[in-house]
Design a protein around this motif. Structure first.
Motif, PDB file in Angstrom:
ATOM      1  N   THR A  34     -27.730   5.481 -73.901  1.00 57.92           N
ATOM      2  CA  THR A  34     -27.290   6.398 -73.822  1.00 57.92           C
ATOM      3  C   THR A  34     -28.217   7.015 -74.452  1.00 57.92           C
ATOM      4  O   THR A  34     -28.131   9.118 -73.994  1.00 57.92           O
ATOM      5  N   GLN A 230     -10.162   4.915 -71.939  1.00 59.50           N
ATOM      6  CA  GLN A 230     -11.343   4.513 -73.244  1.00 59.50           C
ATOM      7  C   GLN A 230     -10.554   2.854 -73.677  1.00 59.50           C
ATOM      8  O   GLN A 230     -11.481   2.210 -74.325  1.00 59.50           O
ATOM      9  N   GLY A 256     -21.686   3.785 -70.728  1.00 64.04           N
ATOM     10  CA  GLY A 256     -21.717   4.590 -69.832  1.00 64.04           C
ATOM     11  C   GLY A 256     -20.534   4.628 -69.861  1.00 64.04           C
ATOM     12  O   GLY A 256     -19.588   5.940 -69.834  1.00 64.04           O
ATOM     13  N   THR A 259     -17.107   5.453 -74.294  1.00 55.45           N
ATOM     14  CA  THR A 259     -17.698   6.180 -74.709  1.00 55.45           C
ATOM     15  C   THR A 259     -17.737   6.017 -76.117  1.00 55.45           C
ATOM     16  O   THR A 259     -16.838   4.954 -76.492  1.00 55.45           O
ATOM     17  N   GLN A 260     -18.326   6.751 -77.253  1.00 57.91           N
ATOM     18  CA  GLN A 260     -18.913   6.003 -78.872  1.00 57.91           C
ATOM     19  C   GLN A 260     -19.258   4.621 -78.842  1.00 57.91           C
ATOM     20  O   GLN A 260     -17.967   4.268 -79.316  1.00 57.91           O
TER      21      GLN A 260
END
Length: 397
Positions: A34, A230, A256, A259-260
């Motif tokens: 990322t 998520q 991807g 996230t985080q």
């Protein structure tokens, strides 16, 4: 030299440094793709920044390990003043990231003052309740005044808004206050009042995004592509890892999907790439820090040191529980990093500084124990020498 070496608590030195070094490696693994595709930075950019914060944190760790912890008693007023100034500064001049005005730019670095408020508040509460131990049962005289300071700091954190950090600060405060010897009925009243206030504030500040964190945590499969996305990706990462993982750097969810991945959900990446062994490595080292901290608190004869050690241990433990609860769906996602491992310079520096204080308390406890053992050994040797002398005189006569 031998005496100084014996005073160190090597478990409390090794465990946080192992976690922090491991964190740099995992931040690189979780962010390398990322960083290039999304941020258009080199693959190692976030890991390099985390390594820089680790070096800074190491300096704070060493300083706190040698700075006599009882001196913080004299600095309490300045610590309280600094906490308020930093949070007000954020409110006036802070930078907004992820819908929260929590950051202040200092040169090339971004600092999150709320992280340092955690250890500042622990020092303040440990100091103030040490002074109030003689009348701790007086709720209005001993308990209420520090709560005013605590409530004001918590309100400033909520204002950012950062409800997750505010809840952790409240939980840490309750732990220190309970450990000071407050009556259980007073503590119950305090917790009930705090929960009502936090619930009322949370309801007042409720937005679709924050409400979605609750629905996503407890009903993720009702909205697979939305609120539950998520958490479901976290489940996939954890389930894929198995016993030994797919191999470091070989995880798929960080590409991807999750996230985080380098911050709040880094444990999911660890579970996918290193499996159960990697998860246990983190959990064992976190447990060592918490358990050793509580052991030191029990052994410390100084009430300030005891409360300080309990506060720091509880901070590490509570933050770990909140983070792990979020990635497993037991708690709503609050944006709380995994201690020592997640990307985040302010959190890492603050935690290493805090564990440095814990090491300093351990050094003083071990130093006192070492001196007592040395004194007992010398007295025993002296008594043996006297006994031998008496035997020789009796034999001669």
């Amino acid at each position: 030299m031998k005496q100084k070496t014996k005073t160190f608590d090597f478990l409390l030195m090794i465990s946080p440094l192992l976690l922090a070094g491991f964190g740099v490696v995992m931040v690189y693994s979780a962010s390398m793709v990322t960083s290039v595709i999304v941020r258009e930075d080199p693959a190692y950019s976030l890991a390099l920044r985390q390594a820089m914060y680790l070096l800074i944190g190491l300096a704070f760790f060493l300083f706190a390990s040698y700075f006599k912890y009882t001196l913080y008693l004299k600095l309490t007023k300045w610590i309280v003043l600094l906490m308020f100034i930093s949070l007000i500064w954020v409110e006036l001049f802070g930078d907004t990231l992820n819908n929260a005005k929590s950051w202040v730019a200092i040169g090339p670095f971004s600092v999150q003052p709320a992280e340092f408020v955690k250890i500042g508040l622990i020092i303040y509460l440990a100091a103030i309740y040490t002074k109030k131990l003689n009348y701790i049962d007086d709720f209005f005289k001993a308990v209420i005044p520090p709560l005013i300071i605590t409530s004001a700091l918590t309100a400033l954190i909520i204002k950012q808004p950062d409800v997750g950090t505010a809840a952790i600060v409240f939980a840490i405060a309750c732990t220190v206050i309970f450990s000071s010897g407050i009556k259980f009925k007073h503590l119950s009243l305090l917790i009930l009042t705090g929960l009502i206030v936090l619930s009322a504030v949370g309801f007042h500040m409720a937005s679709d995004e924050r409400i979605s964190r609750f629905t996503g945590a407890y009903h993720p499969f009702e909205d697979i592509a939305g609120d539950g996305y998520q958490l479901i990706q976290s489940y996939i990462a954890i389930g894929t890892g198995g016993l030994s993982g797919v191999g470091i750097g070989q995880g798929i969810q960080k590409l991807g999907y999750l996230t985080q991945a380098e911050s709040d959900f880094i444990m999911a990446v660890i579970a996918e790439e290193l499996g159960l062994f990697g998860v246990l490595f983190v959990l064992v080292n976190l447990s060592i820090i918490v358990i050793r901290g509580l052991f030191i608190a029990k052994k410390c004869e100084n009430p300030f040191g005891t409360l300080l050690a309990i506060g720091i241990s509880s901070m590490v433990g509570i933050q770990a529980v909140v983070n792990l609860g979020a990635i497993s769906g037991l708690l709503p996602i609050t944006g709380v990093p995994l201690p020592f491992v997640s990307a985040g310079g302010s959190s890492l520096v603050m935690l290493l500084f805090s564990v440095g204080i814990l090491n300093n308390i351990a050094r003083h406890v071990n130093y006192q124990r070492f001196n007592e053992e040395t004194t007992e050994t010398e007295e025993t040797k002296l008594e043996d020498t006297r006994a031998t002398g008496r035997l020789r005189r009796n034999y001669s006569s």
